[in-house]
Design a protein around this motif. Structure first.
Motif, short mmCIF file in Angstrom:
data_model
loop_
_atom_site.label_atom_id
_atom_site.label_comp_id
_atom_site.label_asym_id
_atom_site.label_seq_id
_atom_site.Cartn_x
_atom_site.Cartn_y
_atom_site.Cartn_z
N ASP A 100 0.83 -1.21 0.00
CA ASP A 100 0.00 0.00 0.00
C ASP A 100 0.86 1.25 0.00
OD1 ASP A 100 -2.24 -1.60 0.05
OD2 ASP A 100 -2.59 -1.38 2.20
N ASP A 101 1.96 1.21 0.75
CA ASP A 101 2.87 2.35 0.82
C ASP A 101 3.52 2.62 -0.54
OD1 ASP A 101 4.45 4.30 2.57
OD2 ASP A 101 6.07 3.15 1.65
N ILE A 102 3.92 1.56 -1.22
CA ILE A 102 4.51 1.69 -2.55
C ILE A 102 3.50 2.28 -3.53
CG2 ILE A 102 5.35 0.37 -4.54
CD1 ILE A 102 6.74 -1.49 -2.52
N ARG A 103 2.30 1.76 -3.49
CA ARG A 103 1.26 2.23 -4.38
C ARG A 103 0.95 3.71 -4.13
NH1 ARG A 103 -2.27 -1.10 -2.85
NH2 ARG A 103 -1.53 -2.83 -4.15
N LEU A 104 0.92 4.11 -2.87
CA LEU A 104 0.59 5.48 -2.51
C LEU A 104 1.72 6.45 -2.84
CD1 LEU A 104 -1.29 7.52 -1.04
CD2 LEU A 104 -0.12 6.89 1.08
N LYS A 105 2.95 6.10 -2.46
CA LYS A 105 4.07 7.04 -2.59
C LYS A 105 4.78 6.99 -3.93
CE LYS A 105 5.05 7.21 2.36
NZ LYS A 105 6.06 6.95 3.43
N GLU A 106 4.81 5.83 -4.56
CA GLU A 106 5.54 5.70 -5.82
C GLU A 106 4.65 5.91 -7.03
OE1 GLU A 106 8.66 5.66 -5.87
OE2 GLU A 106 9.08 5.14 -3.79
N GLY A 107 3.41 5.39 -6.95
CA GLY A 107 2.52 5.52 -8.10
C GLY A 107 3.19 4.94 -9.34
N GLY A 108 3.32 5.76 -10.37
CA GLY A 108 3.98 5.32 -11.60
C GLY A 108 5.40 5.82 -11.71
N LYS A 109 5.94 6.41 -10.65
CA LYS A 109 7.31 6.98 -10.71
C LYS A 109 8.38 5.92 -10.85
CE LYS A 109 7.25 9.30 -6.88
NZ LYS A 109 7.78 10.15 -5.79
N ALA A 110 8.23 4.84 -10.10
CA ALA A 110 9.25 3.79 -10.12
C ALA A 110 9.11 2.95 -11.39
CB ALA A 110 9.11 2.90 -8.89
N GLU A 111 10.13 2.98 -12.24
CA GLU A 111 10.09 2.20 -13.47
C GLU A 111 10.39 0.73 -13.20
OE1 GLU A 111 12.58 4.11 -16.41
OE2 GLU A 111 10.94 5.49 -16.88
N ARG A 112 11.20 0.47 -12.20
CA ARG A 112 11.54 -0.89 -11.77
C ARG A 112 12.20 -0.80 -10.41
NH1 ARG A 112 13.89 0.81 -16.03
NH2 ARG A 112 12.41 -0.37 -17.27
N TRP A 113 12.61 -1.94 -9.86
CA TRP A 113 13.16 -1.97 -8.51
C TRP A 113 14.45 -2.78 -8.47
CZ3 TRP A 113 10.73 0.44 -4.32
CH2 TRP A 113 9.47 1.01 -4.62
N ILE A 114 15.34 -2.39 -7.56
CA ILE A 114 16.55 -3.15 -7.29
C ILE A 114 16.38 -3.80 -5.91
CG2 ILE A 114 19.06 -3.14 -7.08
CD1 ILE A 114 17.92 -2.30 -9.86
N VAL A 115 16.49 -5.10 -5.88
CA VAL A 115 16.37 -5.85 -4.63
C VAL A 115 17.76 -6.36 -4.25
CG1 VAL A 115 15.34 -7.86 -3.50
CG2 VAL A 115 13.99 -6.50 -5.13
N ILE A 116 18.16 -6.10 -3.01
CA ILE A 116 19.49 -6.47 -2.55
C ILE A 116 19.40 -7.52 -1.45
CG2 ILE A 116 21.60 -5.68 -1.38
CD1 ILE A 116 19.56 -3.14 -3.21
N GLU A 117 20.11 -8.62 -1.64
CA GLU A 117 20.27 -9.62 -0.59
C GLU A 117 21.49 -9.21 0.24
OE1 GLU A 117 20.59 -13.46 -2.34
OE2 GLU A 117 18.50 -13.49 -3.04
N VAL A 118 21.27 -8.93 1.50
CA VAL A 118 22.30 -8.38 2.38
C VAL A 118 23.32 -9.46 2.75
CG1 VAL A 118 22.77 -7.27 4.60
CG2 VAL A 118 20.69 -6.67 3.30
N GLU A 119 24.60 -9.11 2.62
CA GLU A 119 25.69 -10.00 3.04
C GLU A 119 26.51 -9.39 4.17
OE1 GLU A 119 27.78 -10.64 -0.63
OE2 GLU A 119 26.51 -12.34 -1.17
N GLU A 120 26.64 -8.07 4.16
CA GLU A 120 27.40 -7.37 5.20
C GLU A 120 26.70 -6.05 5.53
OE1 GLU A 120 32.06 -8.53 4.21
OE2 GLU A 120 31.22 -6.65 3.44
N ALA A 121 26.73 -5.69 6.80
CA ALA A 121 26.21 -4.39 7.24
C ALA A 121 27.10 -3.90 8.37
CB ALA A 121 24.77 -4.51 7.70
N PHE A 122 27.61 -2.68 8.22
CA PHE A 122 28.50 -2.16 9.26
C PHE A 122 28.54 -0.63 9.23
CE2 PHE A 122 30.91 -3.37 5.51
CZ PHE A 122 31.72 -2.28 5.24
#
Length: 201
Positions: free
Chosen positions: A139-161
Motif C-alpha cells: 500500500d505504501d509503494i502504491r501510494l508514494k511511488e505511483g507510476g514513478k518507479a520504473e523498476r526496482w533493485i532488490v538487494i540480498e544483504v551479506e554485510e552491514a557495518f
C-alpha cells in the motif's frame, strides 16, 4: 602475488590486525538489526557502488522521499529506479556482476553512516508480487511511488557495518530551492568541449 584477501594482506603489512578483528567482531553483521533497519527507513538518499565483470567501477547517487529504500526483512532491502539518462550504468553492471555496495549517511543529525553490501537483482514492477511484501508495504509503494518507479533493485544483504561520524560534515537542509535550472543539463559544458576537440583536429 599475496595470499588471502587484500584486506588481510594490508592488515598484516600495516599492523592493524587487532583493530580489524575488533571491528569485525563488534561492528559487522551479516544481516540488518532493528536499529539498522530504522536508520535506512529514515534516509532520503544513498550512494550506490557497482562494477562490471572486468572490475571497472561506477558510483551513483540515489534519492527519494524519506524511506524510499524499503526494508523487506533483515536480509533484504529494495529501492526504486526512476527515469534517468537512459544509460543504465548501474543496472548494466548488475547484469554482469551482482555485487553491490550501498552507503547511507545521515548528514543532518548523527552524521553516522551505514554500509550495506550484498547482491543485487533487477525486478520489474509486475514482478514485485513474487516478493514477500507485507500489505502495508504494498500500500505504501502504491501510494508514494505511483507510476514513478520504473523498476526496482532488490538487494540480498551479506554485510552491514557502521561508517563512523569522524570527518562527516553536518549539513542543514535548505528551506527552499534555489532559483534557476536545478536539473543539471549540460552543467559541465560537455557539448562545448566536444566541439572544441572536433574543431582542433
Amino acid at each position: 602475488m599475496f595470499k588471502g584477501s587484500g584486506e588481510e594482506f594490508l592488515q598484516e603489512k600495516y599492523k592493524t590486525e587487532k583493530r580489524a578483528k575488533a571491528f569485525y567482531k563488534n561492528q559487522m553483521l551479516s544481516y540488518l538489526n532493528e536499529t539498522m533497519q530504522e536508520f535506512i527507513e529514515a534516509q532520503e538518499m544513498m550512494f550506490v557502488s557497482t562494477s562490471d565483470s572486468n572490475g571497472k567501477c561506477d558510483s551513483s547517487f540515489r534519492a527519494g522521499d524519506t524511506g524510499f529504500v524499503r526494508v523487506i526483512n533483515e536480509n533484504m532491502v529494495m529501492y526504486p529506479e526512476y527515469r534517468g539518462n537512459g544509460v543504465m550504468a548501474s543496472m548494466g553492471n548488475m547484469m554482469e556482476n551482482p555485487h553491490i555496495g550501498l552507503m547511507f549517511i545521515d548528514f543532518f543529525h548523527s552524521r553516522n553512516g551505514l554500509h550495506v553490501n550484498g547482491k543485487a537483482f533487477i525486478y520489474e514492477n509486475k514482478e514485485l508480487d513474487t516478493l514477500q511484501l507485507t500489505k502495508k508495504m504494498r500500500d505504501d509503494i502504491r501510494l508514494k511511488e505511483g507510476g514513478k518507479a520504473e523498476r526496482w533493485i532488490v538487494i540480498e544483504v551479506e554485510e552491514a557495518f557502521i561508517h563512523c561520524s569522524k570527518h562527516v560534515p553536518k549539513l542543514q537542509k535548505a528551506t527552499k530551492l534555489h532559483s534557476g535550472n536545478n536539473k543539471g543539463g549540460d552543467f559541465f559544458k560537455v557539448k562545448e568541449s566536444k566541439k572544441e576537440v572536433e574543431f582542433n583536429r
